[in-house]
Design a protein around this motif. Structure first.
Motif, PDB file in Angstrom:
ATOM      1  N   ILE A  26       0.853  -1.189   0.000  1.00 19.92           N
ATOM      2  CA  ILE A  26       0.000   0.000   0.000  1.00 19.92           C
ATOM      3  C   ILE A  26       0.888   1.238   0.000  1.00 19.92           C
ATOM      4  O   ILE A  26       1.805   1.350   0.820  1.00 19.92           O
ATOM      5  CB  ILE A  26      -0.915   0.028   1.249  1.00 19.92           C
ATOM      6  CG1 ILE A  26      -1.831  -1.198   1.269  1.00 19.92           C
ATOM      7  CG2 ILE A  26      -1.727   1.315   1.298  1.00 19.92           C
ATOM      8  CD1 ILE A  26      -2.687  -1.308   2.525  1.00 19.92           C
ATOM      9  N   LEU A  27       0.626   2.134  -0.932  1.00 14.67           N
ATOM     10  CA  LEU A  27       1.294   3.432  -0.947  1.00 14.67           C
ATOM     11  C   LEU A  27       0.300   4.447  -0.389  1.00 14.67           C
ATOM     12  O   LEU A  27      -0.622   4.867  -1.086  1.00 14.67           O
ATOM     13  CB  LEU A  27       1.713   3.801  -2.376  1.00 14.67           C
ATOM     14  CG  LEU A  27       2.331   5.187  -2.567  1.00 14.67           C
ATOM     15  CD1 LEU A  27       3.631   5.342  -1.783  1.00 14.67           C
ATOM     16  CD2 LEU A  27       2.566   5.469  -4.050  1.00 14.67           C
ATOM     17  N   GLY A  28       0.482   4.787   0.883  1.00 13.63           N
ATOM     18  CA  GLY A  28      -0.478   5.664   1.560  1.00 13.63           C
ATOM     19  C   GLY A  28      -0.137   7.122   1.333  1.00 13.63           C
ATOM     20  O   GLY A  28       0.899   7.609   1.789  1.00 13.63           O
ATOM     21  N   ILE A  29      -0.993   7.815   0.592  1.00 13.16           N
ATOM     22  CA  ILE A  29      -0.753   9.236   0.261  1.00 13.16           C
ATOM     23  C   ILE A  29      -1.962  10.062   0.684  1.00 13.16           C
ATOM     24  O   ILE A  29      -2.559  10.774  -0.100  1.00 13.16           O
ATOM     25  CB  ILE A  29      -0.444   9.417  -1.242  1.00 13.16           C
ATOM     26  CG1 ILE A  29      -1.517   8.727  -2.108  1.00 13.16           C
ATOM     27  CG2 ILE A  29       0.927   8.844  -1.578  1.00 13.16           C
ATOM     28  CD1 ILE A  29      -1.444   9.136  -3.588  1.00 13.16           C
ATOM     29  N   SER A  30      -2.287   9.948   1.975  1.00 15.09           N
ATOM     30  CA  SER A  30      -3.476  10.617   2.501  1.00 15.09           C
ATOM     31  C   SER A  30      -3.223  12.107   2.722  1.00 15.09           C
ATOM     32  O   SER A  30      -2.183  12.650   2.361  1.00 15.09           O
ATOM     33  CB  SER A  30      -3.875   9.973   3.832  1.00 15.09           C
ATOM     34  OG  SER A  30      -2.932  10.304   4.833  1.00 15.09           O
ATOM     35  N   ASN A  31      -4.183  12.758   3.365  1.00 17.97           N
ATOM     36  CA  ASN A  31      -4.061  14.165   3.720  1.00 17.97           C
ATOM     37  C   ASN A  31      -3.146  14.379   4.924  1.00 17.97           C
ATOM     38  O   ASN A  31      -2.900  15.519   5.317  1.00 17.97           O
ATOM     39  CB  ASN A  31      -5.426  14.760   4.045  1.00 17.97           C
ATOM     40  CG  ASN A  31      -6.348  14.778   2.858  1.00 17.97           C
ATOM     41  OD1 ASN A  31      -7.180  13.894   2.686  1.00 17.97           O
ATOM     42  ND2 ASN A  31      -6.193  15.780   2.012  1.00 17.97           N
ATOM     43  N   PHE A  32      -2.706  13.286   5.548  1.00 17.27           N
ATOM     44  CA  PHE A  32      -1.884  13.418   6.746  1.00 17.27           C
ATOM     45  C   PHE A  32      -0.423  13.115   6.445  1.00 17.27           C
ATOM     46  O   PHE A  32      -0.100  12.375   5.520  1.00 17.27           O
ATOM     47  CB  PHE A  32      -2.406  12.490   7.844  1.00 17.27           C
ATOM     48  CG  PHE A  32      -3.791  12.857   8.295  1.00 17.27           C
ATOM     49  CD1 PHE A  32      -4.001  13.989   9.062  1.00 17.27           C
ATOM     50  CD2 PHE A  32      -4.879  12.101   7.909  1.00 17.27           C
ATOM     51  CE1 PHE A  32      -5.281  14.352   9.457  1.00 17.27           C
ATOM     52  CE2 PHE A  32      -6.160  12.452   8.301  1.00 17.27           C
ATOM     53  CZ  PHE A  32      -6.367  13.581   9.075  1.00 17.27           C
ATOM     54  N   VAL A  33       0.455  13.691   7.262  1.00 14.22           N
ATOM     55  CA  VAL A  33       1.884  13.445   7.090  1.00 14.22           C
ATOM     56  C   VAL A  33       2.245  12.077   7.668  1.00 14.22           C
ATOM     57  O   VAL A  33       2.900  11.280   7.004  1.00 14.22           O
ATOM     58  CB  VAL A  33       2.722  14.557   7.758  1.00 14.22           C
ATOM     59  CG1 VAL A  33       4.211  14.261   7.594  1.00 14.22           C
ATOM     60  CG2 VAL A  33       2.385  15.911   7.151  1.00 14.22           C
ATOM     61  N   GLN A  34       1.827  11.806   8.903  1.00 18.07           N
ATOM     62  CA  GLN A  34       2.112  10.503   9.509  1.00 18.07           C
ATOM     63  C   GLN A  34       0.829   9.678   9.604  1.00 18.07           C
ATOM     64  O   GLN A  34      -0.275  10.207   9.599  1.00 18.07           O
ATOM     65  CB  GLN A  34       2.685  10.646  10.924  1.00 18.07           C
ATOM     66  CG  GLN A  34       4.019  11.358  11.002  1.00 18.07           C
ATOM     67  CD  GLN A  34       3.861  12.852  11.191  1.00 18.07           C
ATOM     68  OE1 GLN A  34       2.773  13.336  11.501  1.00 18.07           O
ATOM     69  NE2 GLN A  34       4.948  13.586  10.993  1.00 18.07           N
ATOM     70  N   ASP A  35       0.997   8.371   9.790  1.00 12.52           N
ATOM     71  CA  ASP A  35      -0.193   7.538   9.958  1.00 12.52           C
ATOM     72  C   ASP A  35      -0.785   7.707  11.354  1.00 12.52           C
ATOM     73  O   ASP A  35      -1.980   7.564  11.538  1.00 12.52           O
ATOM     74  CB  ASP A  35       0.105   6.061   9.651  1.00 12.52           C
ATOM     75  CG  ASP A  35       1.126   5.435  10.572  1.00 12.52           C
ATOM     76  OD1 ASP A  35       1.792   6.157  11.342  1.00 12.52           O
ATOM     77  OD2 ASP A  35       1.276   4.201  10.514  1.00 12.52           O
TER      78      ASP A  35
END
Lengths: 431, 158
Positions: A184-193
């Motif tokens: 999974i390449l997580g490119i959400s609105n957040f910097v960290q999970d």
């Protein structure tokens, strides 16, 4: 795959060229217009297809990433990594990785691992350091998660992999069969999970939610909840690029009503940092601290919390009782099965209620869509967010999930928290 | 069907948010895990480092625990003090093994590989499960169908 895109782009371009509008290839099926960016330093190809070989992933959107042992040219290119605007961080299946990546450790040299929470599932695995390359962008010494999956009998005593802690709960989705992807390449609105909470010392009154662990051995019970500084947490790699680091654009062509076997689009890095990632006619919806805005369906109904998530494979909203759309019977009961395709309108509103925009979407019969015609890409696949219930009191707090179908025929911008763009400071989505 | 109006009128706020130690003294023992009758709510509070409030409605009592992480967990108790439903909302998911108790394994067996990538909606024999959200925003509710007090609309469990 590339040929398929060129053909589609060619058709769209031809009609535009007749109007004398130059070479822009636009599609007006979405609200914002959608230009599929061509090759550039900040663009990587997206594929929507059935996932890993012999899998049947419906509406899975994937990219290829290159990871390297830090500071070396020992690299591996990994395809079919799910592009997920609903999470932050790069996670790769251990079984897909041939490189030996060094562990990320705490101040005492103890290896770190993570129990990553998803809706009902978790991914467990150790933190490793890698240099990431994608298109012309790069992050060195990026903390990634190597997904271990269920117990591995050949585990060395010192690990990794480490035994899954008892407090890491949910369904263990850490296998290729479950993910149907290599990661999974997580490119959400957040910097960290996780963020600030995971930097707190664990303890009885701590706000540390217990996602990160320090693991002294592979034995059960030898992983303890750890405080992890922001810099060592799994991070949206885009936020760490040296340029084009304020967000992303997912650009996908429109899909025919019956679906398509596969589709190709572009993942563009940066918002308003170059000619190919400018914000133009898009509506900007600012998000709250949890990455949500509001959706009303029908447009005069009470607002539901909502989010845009490329990692969700359908449009999931409300319940059969509230929408009067029947769910499918049998194995596909997670989806809606209307007798004929429904063309619907919802109203999206930013978190503060200052900006709103109507969005048209369609829901088709999922059994008809998925019944073995070789199609895996649909813009009209949807289902309930919560199940039917008996009364009309109160509002369901289940989310309105604008999954991948929302992205087709659109450019969807995901701006990262705290990063400035010409359209404002993130977190926001724009489309 | 008897209707319960969801509003402050029917709820009496019996406890202000308690500090951790105060809660151990002031909370009355109650079931904590779904379907359970042995654990004390104090155990949940310890796990969640939570403040708690107790709300009484006509057909149930709700214990709402707010963890320091910002996640709220609600436990719905019937007149005999048994938990017939649990729900949560917030940036992190609660410990499902602890919250679902003896129903955790049932949930795990049914949560397996699935075609939908999004919310989980399961109507199992006797057990209904909803989970939705994404990273930093999770929601869920689980209830035991035949233990929901008669006359209570299930969407009041939220």
């Amino acid at each position: 795959m590339r040929g398929y895109r060129m053909r589609r782009a060619g058709l769209a371009c031809a009609s535009v060229a007749l109007l004398g509008l130059g070479t822009a290839c636009s599609d007006n099926s979405g609200l914002g217009h959608s230009l599929i960016a061509g090759p550039a330093d900040n663009v990587t190809e997206l594929t929507v297809d059935s996932g890993l070989p012999d899998m049947s992933y419906y509406n899975g959107i994937f990219a290829t990433v290159t990871v390297c042992v830090p500071d070396t040219s020992d690299c591996q290119s990994i395809d079919h990594v799910l592009v997920d605007t609903g999470s932050a961080g790069l996670r790769l299946l251990g079984s897909a990785l041939t490189l030996s990546l060094p562990s990320v450790t705490d101040d005492n040299g103890v290896a770190l691992a993570e129990c990553t929470q998803f809706i009902s599932a978790f991914l467990w695995g150790s933190l490793r350091s890698a240099d990431l390359r994608i298109s012309g962008e790069q992050v060195n010494h990026l903390a990634i998660q190597v997904i271990d999956g269920p117990v591995n009998t050949s585990t060395p005593v010192e690990g990794p992999p480490y035994a899954v802690p008892n407090d890491c709960t949910g369904y263990n989705a850490g296998t290729a069969d479950d993910l149907q992807a290599n990661g999974i390449l997580g490119i959400s609105n957040f910097v960290q999970d996780c963020g600030q909470h995971c930097t707190e010392s664990p303890g009885l009154t701590s706000s540390n939610p217990g996602l990160y662990y320090a693991c002294s051995s592979a034995r059960t019970g030898d992983c303890q909840v750890a405080a992890v500084p922001l810099a060592q947490q799994l991070a949206n790699p885009v936020a760490l690029f040296s340029q084009d680091n304020n967000g992303t654009i997912i650009e996908l062509p429109a899909v025919p009503p019956a679906g398509a076997p596969s589709m190709v689009g572009s993942l563009v890095f940066g918002i308003g940092t170059r000619d190919n990632n400018a914000v133009s006619q898009e509506t900007v919806l600012q998000l709250d601290s949890r990455g949500t805005f509001k959706t009303q369906y029908p447009v005069d109904a009470r607002p539901n919390l909502a989010f845009v998530d490329s990692g969700s494979n359908g449009l999931y909203f409300l319940s059969s009782a509230l929408t009067a759309i029947p769910t499918c019977v049998g194995l596909l009961s997670a989806f809606y099965c209307p007798a004929f395709t429904l063309n619907l309108t919802a109203k999206n509103q930013d978190a503060k209620g200052l900006v709103s925009v109507n969005v048209k979407f369609s829901i088709a019969n999922a059994i008809s869509l998925l019944s073995g015609r070789g199609n895996f890409v649909f813009d009209d696949l949807g289902g309930p967010s919560t199940a039917p219930s008996s009364g009309g009191i109160g509002m369901s707090m289940a989310y309105f999930d604008w999954g991948l179908p929302f992205f087709f025929g659109r450019s969807v911008f995901t701006a990262i928290e705290g990063k400035s763009t010409p359209a404002g400071t993130g977190p926001f989505v724009a489309f | 069907m008897q209707r319960i109006h969801f509003g402050p009128r029917l709820f009496r706020k019996l406890l202000p948010p308690c500090a951790f130690l105060a809660l151990l003294l002031c909370a009355r023992p109650a079931s904590a895990a779904l379907g359970g009758d042995a654990l004390s709510i104090a155990a949940d509070q310890v796990r969640l480092a939570a403040s708690v409030r107790i709300l009484r409605a006509e057909l149930y009592t709700m214990h709402e625990l707010e963890a320091a992480t910002g996640t709220k967990v609600r436990e719905y108790l019937d007149s005999e003090g048994n938990v017939f439903a649990v729900s949560w909302q917030g940036p992190f998911r609660p410990n499902l093994r602890q919250l679902l108790g003896s129903y955790y394994e049932t949930f795990l067996k049914a949560a397996g590989p699935r075609v939908s990538r999004g919310p989980l909606n399961l109507s199992l024999p006797g057990l209904v499960i909803h989970m939705s959200g994404h990273q930093r925003a999770f929601y869920g509710r689980v209830y035991i169908v035949d233990r929901v007090p008669q006359g209570l609309p299930t969407d009041e469990i939220r």
